[in-house]
Motif scaffolding. Structure first.
Motif, PDB file in Angstrom:
ATOM      1  N   VAL A  33       0.883  -1.161   0.000  1.00  0.00           N
ATOM      2  CA  VAL A  33       0.000   0.000   0.000  1.00  0.00           C
ATOM      3  C   VAL A  33       0.925   1.217   0.000  1.00  0.00           C
ATOM      4  N   PRO A  34       0.930   2.006  -1.066  1.00  0.00           N
ATOM      5  CA  PRO A  34       1.916   3.089  -1.166  1.00  0.00           C
ATOM      6  C   PRO A  34       1.577   4.337  -0.363  1.00  0.00           C
ATOM      7  N   PHE A  35       0.916   4.138   0.767  1.00  0.00           N
ATOM      8  CA  PHE A  35       0.538   5.236   1.653  1.00  0.00           C
ATOM      9  C   PHE A  35       0.595   4.745   3.091  1.00  0.00           C
ATOM     10  N   LEU A  36       0.516   5.665   4.036  1.00  0.00           N
ATOM     11  CA  LEU A  36       0.582   5.311   5.445  1.00  0.00           C
ATOM     12  C   LEU A  36      -0.651   4.522   5.881  1.00  0.00           C
ATOM     13  N   GLY A  38      -3.950   3.583   7.833  1.00  0.00           N
ATOM     14  CA  GLY A  38      -5.087   4.389   8.253  1.00  0.00           C
ATOM     15  C   GLY A  38      -5.669   5.267   7.173  1.00  0.00           C
ATOM     16  N   GLY A  39      -4.963   5.396   6.044  1.00  0.00           N
ATOM     17  CA  GLY A  39      -5.466   6.200   4.941  1.00  0.00           C
ATOM     18  C   GLY A  39      -6.492   5.432   4.118  1.00  0.00           C
ATOM     19  N   PRO A  40      -7.114   6.095   3.141  1.00  0.00           N
ATOM     20  CA  PRO A  40      -8.179   5.457   2.368  1.00  0.00           C
ATOM     21  C   PRO A  40      -7.751   4.214   1.604  1.00  0.00           C
ATOM     22  N   ILE A  41      -6.569   4.230   0.975  1.00  0.00           N
ATOM     23  CA  ILE A  41      -6.125   3.064   0.215  1.00  0.00           C
ATOM     24  C   ILE A  41      -5.799   1.915   1.161  1.00  0.00           C
ATOM     25  N   ASP A  42      -5.258   2.235   2.320  1.00  0.00           N
ATOM     26  CA  ASP A  42      -4.942   1.220   3.313  1.00  0.00           C
ATOM     27  C   ASP A  42      -6.208   0.508   3.781  1.00  0.00           C
ATOM     28  N   VAL A  43      -7.270   1.283   3.998  1.00  0.00           N
ATOM     29  CA  VAL A  43      -8.548   0.705   4.434  1.00  0.00           C
ATOM     30  C   VAL A  43      -9.067  -0.283   3.395  1.00  0.00           C
ATOM     31  N   ILE A  44      -9.041   0.124   2.120  1.00  0.00           N
ATOM     32  CA  ILE A  44      -9.522  -0.731   1.036  1.00  0.00           C
ATOM     33  C   ILE A  44      -8.680  -2.005   0.940  1.00  0.00           C
ATOM     34  N   ALA A  45      -7.359  -1.837   1.002  1.00  0.00           N
ATOM     35  CA  ALA A  45      -6.456  -2.976   0.851  1.00  0.00           C
ATOM     36  C   ALA A  45      -6.691  -4.018   1.929  1.00  0.00           C
ATOM     37  N   ARG A  46      -6.885  -3.590   3.148  1.00  0.00           N
ATOM     38  CA  ARG A  46      -7.046  -4.536   4.251  1.00  0.00           C
ATOM     39  C   ARG A  46      -8.386  -5.263   4.183  1.00  0.00           C
ATOM     40  N   VAL A  47      -9.405  -4.608   3.651  1.00  0.00           N
ATOM     41  CA  VAL A  47     -10.690  -5.282   3.457  1.00  0.00           C
ATOM     42  C   VAL A  47     -10.528  -6.435   2.471  1.00  0.00           C
ATOM     43  N   GLN A  48      -9.773  -6.188   1.405  1.00  0.00           N
ATOM     44  CA  GLN A  48      -9.630  -7.191   0.348  1.00  0.00           C
ATOM     45  C   GLN A  48      -8.544  -8.233   0.638  1.00  0.00           C
ATOM     46  N   ALA A  49      -7.526  -7.861   1.396  1.00  0.00           N
ATOM     47  CA  ALA A  49      -6.369  -8.740   1.589  1.00  0.00           C
ATOM     48  C   ALA A  49      -6.717 -10.038   2.301  1.00  0.00           C
ATOM     49  N   THR A  59      -1.092 -16.284   3.302  1.00  0.00           N
ATOM     50  CA  THR A  59      -1.320 -14.975   3.913  1.00  0.00           C
ATOM     51  C   THR A  59      -0.923 -13.864   2.956  1.00  0.00           C
ATOM     52  N   VAL A  60      -1.782 -12.840   2.861  1.00  0.00           N
ATOM     53  CA  VAL A  60      -1.441 -11.640   2.112  1.00  0.00           C
ATOM     54  C   VAL A  60      -1.065 -10.563   3.126  1.00  0.00           C
ATOM     55  N   VAL A  61       0.220 -10.254   3.175  1.00  0.00           N
ATOM     56  CA  VAL A  61       0.745  -9.277   4.131  1.00  0.00           C
ATOM     57  C   VAL A  61       0.626  -7.877   3.532  1.00  0.00           C
ATOM     58  N   VAL A  62      -0.062  -6.983   4.233  1.00  0.00           N
ATOM     59  CA  VAL A  62      -0.181  -5.599   3.777  1.00  0.00           C
ATOM     60  C   VAL A  62       0.978  -4.806   4.353  1.00  0.00           C
ATOM     61  N   GLU A  63       1.768  -4.224   3.473  1.00  0.00           N
ATOM     62  CA  GLU A  63       2.917  -3.420   3.901  1.00  0.00           C
ATOM     63  C   GLU A  63       2.750  -1.990   3.399  1.00  0.00           C
ATOM     64  N   ASN A  64       2.809  -1.045   4.322  1.00  0.00           N
ATOM     65  CA  ASN A  64       2.666   0.365   3.974  1.00  0.00           C
ATOM     66  C   ASN A  64       4.020   0.968   3.638  1.00  0.00           C
ATOM     67  N   VAL A  65       4.115   1.571   2.451  1.00  0.00           N
ATOM     68  CA  VAL A  65       5.334   2.251   2.010  1.00  0.00           C
ATOM     69  C   VAL A  65       4.921   3.652   1.558  1.00  0.00           C
ATOM     70  N   GLY A  66       4.918   4.591   2.496  1.00  0.00           N
ATOM     71  CA  GLY A  66       4.457   5.944   2.182  1.00  0.00           C
ATOM     72  C   GLY A  66       5.547   6.808   1.571  1.00  0.00           C
TER      73      GLY A  66
END
Length: 324
Positions: A33-36, A38-49, A59-66
C-alpha cells in the motif's frame, strides 16, 4: 564451453521456473500500500487482503510504504522481482498523475508494470475545518476568494489522489491556495480537524466518519452523482462549480515480466474477492463502487491507465506542477 553450460542451465531452469509459476503461491505474498496506515487506500487494501489470502491459500501481508504521493511504494513494484510475491494497490495518483507531475518520473506506469485489474472507484469529498465560516460551497467560494492568500489545504502527498482534486477545485474558484503535503491522508485530515489547514479533498471512505462526528464539514461531492453515504451533500456541479469531477480508482499491479500463469491466477483471485458478498458489503459501506466484470482484467486496465494519463495531464500542467 561457457556458452554450452549457460544453455544447459537455461534449459534446465525453464521447466523449473514453469513449475514454480504453476505452484504459486507457496509462501506469503506482500501487497504494498503506497501510503501510510489508516489512509483510504490502506482501508480498502485490508478489506480485500484477508479474503484474497483465503482464496490463494497463503497470507497476504499488507505493507505500507508511504512517501512521494504513493510514488515510492509504486517504484518498489516497478523494481521488484517478477515472481508474484509482491504487488501493489496502485491508484489514479501513482499511475495517472505521476508521469506528468514528475520532471524525471520514478517509473513508467505503462512499461514497468504488469496490470492485474481495476478493483474499486470512489469520489473525493471536499471537507473544511469545523471553524471555517461557511456551511455550503457557495459560502466557501466567497470566503476563499477573499482570503486565499492566507489559506492552506492539505493532502496525502504531492501529486496524490487527495491533492490533484483540490487543484481542480481551486482552478474552478479562480484562486491560488498554499498546499501542505503530508505523508498520508490520515495526518492531513487530522490537521483539517484541528484547524491547522482549511480544507482537503479526501476519499469518501475516510471522510464520512469525520463528517458524521462533526469533526469537519462536507461541502461537495466531487463526482457526477451524489454519494448514498451523504445524500444531503450536493455534487460540486449542483452547488455551483460545474465540471469538478475527481472520481478516484484503485487497481492491482505486478512487476513487469511476471509469468503469465501467476498473472492469471491473481486475476482470478482478485475477481473472486470482488464478488464475495462479505467484501462487497464492506466496500459498499465505505462508499466504494466495485468495478463491473466488463471493466476488470489486465487488458482493460492497460488501456485505462493510458487514457487516465491523458485525461489528467492538462489539469496538472495548468496548475504549473512539476516535481524536480
Amino acid at each position: 564451453m561457457l556458452a554450452i553450460a549457460g544453455l544447459a542451465l537455461a534449459v534446465a531452469g525453464g521447466p523449473a521456473a514453469a513449475q514454480d509459476a504453476a505452484a504459486w503461491p507457496t509462501r506469503p505474498v506482500t501487497l504494498i500500500v503506497p501510503f501510510l496506515a489508516g489512509g483510504p487506500i490502506d482501508v480498502i487494501a485490508r478489506v480485500q487482503a484477508q479474503k484474497l489470502g483465503e482464496i490463494l491459500g497463503q497470507t497476504v501481508v499488507v505493507e505500507n510504504v508511504g512517501g512521494g504521493g504513493g510514488a515510492l511504494g509504486a517504484q518498489r513494484i516497478a523494481r521488484g522481482a517478477p515472481d508474484g510475491y509482491i504487488f501493489v494497490m496502485g491508484n489514479v495518483g501513482t499511475h495517472a498523475y505521476h508521469p506528468t507531475l514528475y520532471a524525471k518520473p520514478l517509473y513508467d506506469p505503462v512499461a514497468d508494470f504488469q496490470p492485474v485489474g481495476l478493483t474499486t472507484e470512489s469520489p473525493r469529498l471536499l471537507v473544511v475545518r469545523p471553524t471555517l465560516p461557511a456551511d455550503d460551497l457557495k459560502g466557501f467560494v466567497a470566503f476563499a476568494k477573499a482570503n486565499h492568500a492566507t489559506m492552506s489545504f492539505g493532502s496525502g502527498g504531492l501529486g496524490s489522489a487527495t491533492h490533484i482534486p483540490c487543484l481542480l477545485v481551486n482552478q474552478a474558484m479562480g484562486v491560488t491556495v498554499t498546499h501542505v503535503p503530508y505523508r498520508g491522508a490520515a495526518p492531513a485530515m487530522q490537521d483539517v480537524i484541528g484547524g491547522r489547514t482549511d480544507y482537503m479533498c479526501d476519499s469518501i471512505q475516510t471522510a464520512v466518519p469525520q463528517v458524521t462526528q462533526k469533526n469537519v464539514k462536507a461541502l461537495a461531492v466531487l463526482s457526477g452523482t451524489r454519494s448514498p453515504l451523504l445524500p444531503e451533500v450536493p455534487t460540486a456541479t449542483e452547488a455551483g462549480l460545474p465540471g469538478v469531477e475527481a472520481d478516484a480508482w484503485n487497481a492491482i499491479f505486478l512487476p513487469k515480466g511476471t509469468p503469465e500463469p501467476i498473472v492469471k491466477k491473481l486475476v482470478a483471485a482478485v475477481n473472486q474477492t470482488l464478488d464475495d458478498p462479505t467484501v462487497r458489503k464492506r466496500l459498499d459501506e465505505l462508499g466504494l463502487s466495485i468495478v463491473p466484470p466488463e471493466r476488470r482484467g489486465p487488458d482493460y486496465l492497460a488501456k485505462y491507465v493510458k487514457s487516465e494519463i491523458d485525461r489528467w495531464a492538462p489539469a496538472i500542467k495548468a496548475a504549473g506542477l512539476k516535481v524536480e
